[in-house]
Structure formats: structure tokens, C-alpha cells
Design a protein around this motif. Structure first.
Motif, PDB file in Angstrom:
ATOM      1  N   LYS A  15       0.849  -1.193   0.000  1.00 50.54           N
ATOM      2  CA  LYS A  15       0.000   0.000   0.000  1.00 50.54           C
ATOM      3  C   LYS A  15       0.883   1.240   0.000  1.00 50.54           C
ATOM      4  N   ASN A  16       0.443   2.260  -0.704  1.00 46.21           N
ATOM      5  CA  ASN A  16       1.128   3.548  -0.626  1.00 46.21           C
ATOM      6  C   ASN A  16       0.114   4.681  -0.733  1.00 46.21           C
ATOM      7  N   GLU A  17       0.582   5.892  -0.479  1.00 50.91           N
ATOM      8  CA  GLU A  17      -0.296   7.051  -0.553  1.00 50.91           C
ATOM      9  C   GLU A  17      -0.178   7.684  -1.934  1.00 50.91           C
ATOM     10  N   GLY A  18      -1.321   7.824  -2.605  1.00 49.56           N
ATOM     11  CA  GLY A  18      -1.337   8.394  -3.942  1.00 49.56           C
ATOM     12  C   GLY A  18      -1.335   9.909  -3.917  1.00 49.56           C
ATOM     13  N   ASN A  19      -1.321  10.492  -5.106  1.00 47.32           N
ATOM     14  CA  ASN A  19      -1.356  11.948  -5.232  1.00 47.32           C
ATOM     15  C   ASN A  19      -2.638  12.552  -4.678  1.00 47.32           C
ATOM     16  N   ASP A  20      -3.655  11.716  -4.536  1.00 52.73           N
ATOM     17  CA  ASP A  20      -4.927  12.185  -3.975  1.00 52.73           C
ATOM     18  C   ASP A  20      -4.942  12.123  -2.449  1.00 52.73           C
ATOM     19  N   GLY A  21      -3.820  11.699  -1.838  1.00 53.90           N
ATOM     20  CA  GLY A  21      -3.746  11.604  -0.384  1.00 53.90           C
ATOM     21  C   GLY A  21      -4.403  10.368   0.183  1.00 53.90           C
ATOM     22  N   LYS A  22      -4.864   9.471  -0.686  1.00 50.86           N
ATOM     23  CA  LYS A  22      -5.543   8.262  -0.237  1.00 50.86           C
ATOM     24  C   LYS A  22      -4.638   7.039  -0.453  1.00 50.86           C
ATOM     25  N   THR A  23      -5.067   5.911   0.096  1.00 50.33           N
ATOM     26  CA  THR A  23      -4.268   4.696   0.057  1.00 50.33           C
ATOM     27  C   THR A  23      -4.561   3.893  -1.205  1.00 50.33           C
ATOM     28  N   HIS A  24      -3.499   3.443  -1.872  1.00 49.92           N
ATOM     29  CA  HIS A  24      -3.632   2.645  -3.085  1.00 49.92           C
ATOM     30  C   HIS A  24      -2.782   1.381  -2.973  1.00 49.92           C
ATOM     31  N   LEU A  25      -3.251   0.314  -3.603  1.00 52.05           N
ATOM     32  CA  LEU A  25      -2.504  -0.939  -3.660  1.00 52.05           C
ATOM     33  C   LEU A  25      -1.610  -0.983  -4.890  1.00 52.05           C
ATOM     34  N   PHE A  26      -0.505  -1.714  -4.782  1.00 50.79           N
ATOM     35  CA  PHE A  26       0.260  -2.088  -5.959  1.00 50.79           C
ATOM     36  C   PHE A  26       0.913  -3.438  -5.705  1.00 50.79           C
TER      37      PHE A  26
END
Length: 238
Positions: free
Chosen positions: A149-160
Motif C-alpha cells: 500500500k502507498n499514498e497516492g497523489n490524492d492523499g488516499k491509500t492505493h494498492l500495488f
């Protein structure tokens, strides 16, 4: 592979894409996830243009390199077809979304392209370059993926998907056809082809890993492109 896209879509409802392609499922409801994934799979691998995700069947790979202990080969401009007919089973996804496991079951896979090869094919010397064609029957490719998980440009959590490991097993015979082996010497070429086609399982186990890892790596890049558009805070189903 591209199946992680499907799994992510099933686990998380994401606007138009999810609503039009999938029946939402709870993360704990594995039978529901598998059913929805397999129903949506032919549509997803056709590509998602609005997310910049290209078609996965056919899949094109510029170069595949196999530096193995007794044989070295390269495939150039390889086209792989058959993914659209694959399905998944034995799916496992842990609660914190860091581990994904599944079996990819393919009834037929077809590869064509250019090749270079030198070394030993189990017991026989082999060398050549030219056009090649591989046609498999049933294939099972088991994948274990590490997800982060990381924080995207939208400030929310995203999976990769950070890493993956594969195990591959052909279940039915494979047809091997390599043009211009031994610079066109028919007797030597016929001997190698007869051995390869009669001992398809042993030959596949020797040479298959670099090819399937290259295919998976290509598709994982598409999966991660999709996952960048999915924010966990917005779409996890409770």
C-alpha cells in the motif's frame, strides 16, 4: 497477472467500471469473488482505454531471454494469445490485502515469434534461429503475489503489486515448431522436434520459466496502472 485487476475490481467497487462489469462481493466471500472475476475476465482483458490499459490478448513482448544452465534462448517479437479463455480457481486473499494467491487455468495458449537458441535440450544438442510456434493444451500457472500500500497523489491509500512468484505446469501435450534449426538440416531438426514433442513435459519444465515470468511482468505493469486509480478508502466493501 491481469487477474489481479479482476480480483481488485471484485473486492472493491469502483464507479462505472465495477458497476458495469462485476457483481460486488465482500472481501471474505471467496466463492462470490471467483464467480464475478471469471464472468468479467473476457471483458477486462479486452483493455480499459479510459485508464490507459491495453489489450492483454493478444499480448506482445519485444524480447524474452532464457539463460538456463544447459540451454540459452531468446524470443523476439512474441505474440501470445489464449488468455481470454483462462479462468481462476483456488483464490486466496488475506484480510490486510498484502497477499494474493490463485491458479490460472488456461485451455490453450499460442505463441509465435522469432527465436535464437543454443545448448542442450535435455539430452540433445540444439541450435538455430528463425520463426517459432508453440501451441499448448491445458496449462495451470499458480501465482503468489506480494501486495503493498502507498499514498497516492490524492492523499488516499492505493494498492500495488510489488513482487510475484510463479509455478507452472502443463497438463496436456505441447506442440513445438522451430524453423531453421541447425541451419535447415532436416534430419537433425526432425530428431529434436520428435524428442521435444514426445517429451513435452520434461522440455516444458526445463525452458518455460523465463517465458511465463516475462508475460506476467508485462501484465503486472498494467495491473499496477489500474490500481493507481483505485483508492481503498473509497471502495472497500464491508
Amino acid at each position: 497477472m491481469y487477474l489481479a485487476v479482476l480480483i481488485s475490481l471484485v473486492c472493491f467497487s469502483s464507479g462505472v467500471l465495477s458497476n458495469s462489469l462485476l457483481s460486488p462481493c465482500k472481501l471474505s466471500d471467496i466463492p462470490c469473488i471467483e464467480k464475478s472475476v471469471n464472468a468479467a475476465l473476457p471483458k477486462i482483458i479486452s483493455g480499459i482505454p479510459e485508464l490507459g490499459i491495453e489489450v492483454s490478448d493478444p499480448l506482445f513482448i519485444d524480447e524474452i531471454e532464457g539463460n538456463l544452465s544447459i540451454i540459452k534462448y531468446k524470443f523476439f517479437n512474441t505474440t501470445i494469445t489464449g488468455y481470454k479463455d483462462c479462468s481462476i480457481s483456488n483464490l486466496k486473499l488475506n484480510d490486510d490485502l498484502t497477499s494474493l494467491h490463485y491458479d490460472l487455468n488456461c485451455p490453450k495458449l499460442h505463441l509465435i515469434g522469432k527465436y535464437e537458441v543454443s545448448g542442450r535440450l535435455v539430452i540433445l544438442p540444439v541450435e538455430g534461429n528463425g520463426d517459432f510456434e508453440l501451441i499448448s493444451g491445458k496449462y495451470v500457472i499458480t501465482a503468489d503475489c506480494e501486495m503493498k500500500k502507498n499514498e497516492g497523489n490524492d492523499g488516499k491509500t492505493h494498492l500495488f503489486i510489488k513482487n510475484f512468484k510463479l509455478k507452472m505446469k502443463p497438463l496436456t501435450p505441447i506442440k513445438f515448431d522451430f524453423k531453421n534449426l541447425f541451419n535447415g538440416q532436416k534430419d537433425l531438426s526432425d530428431t529434436v522436434h520428435k524428442f521435444a514433442n514426445e517429451n513435452w513435459l520434461e522440455v516444458a519444465e526445463l525452458v518455460q520459466e523465463p517465458t511465463w515470468y516475462a508475460c506476467t511482468k508485462k501484465i503486472i505493469s498494467k495491473v499496477n496502472k489500474f490500481l493507481k486509480s483505485v483508492a481503498l478508502e473509497d471502495i472497500i466493501l464491508n
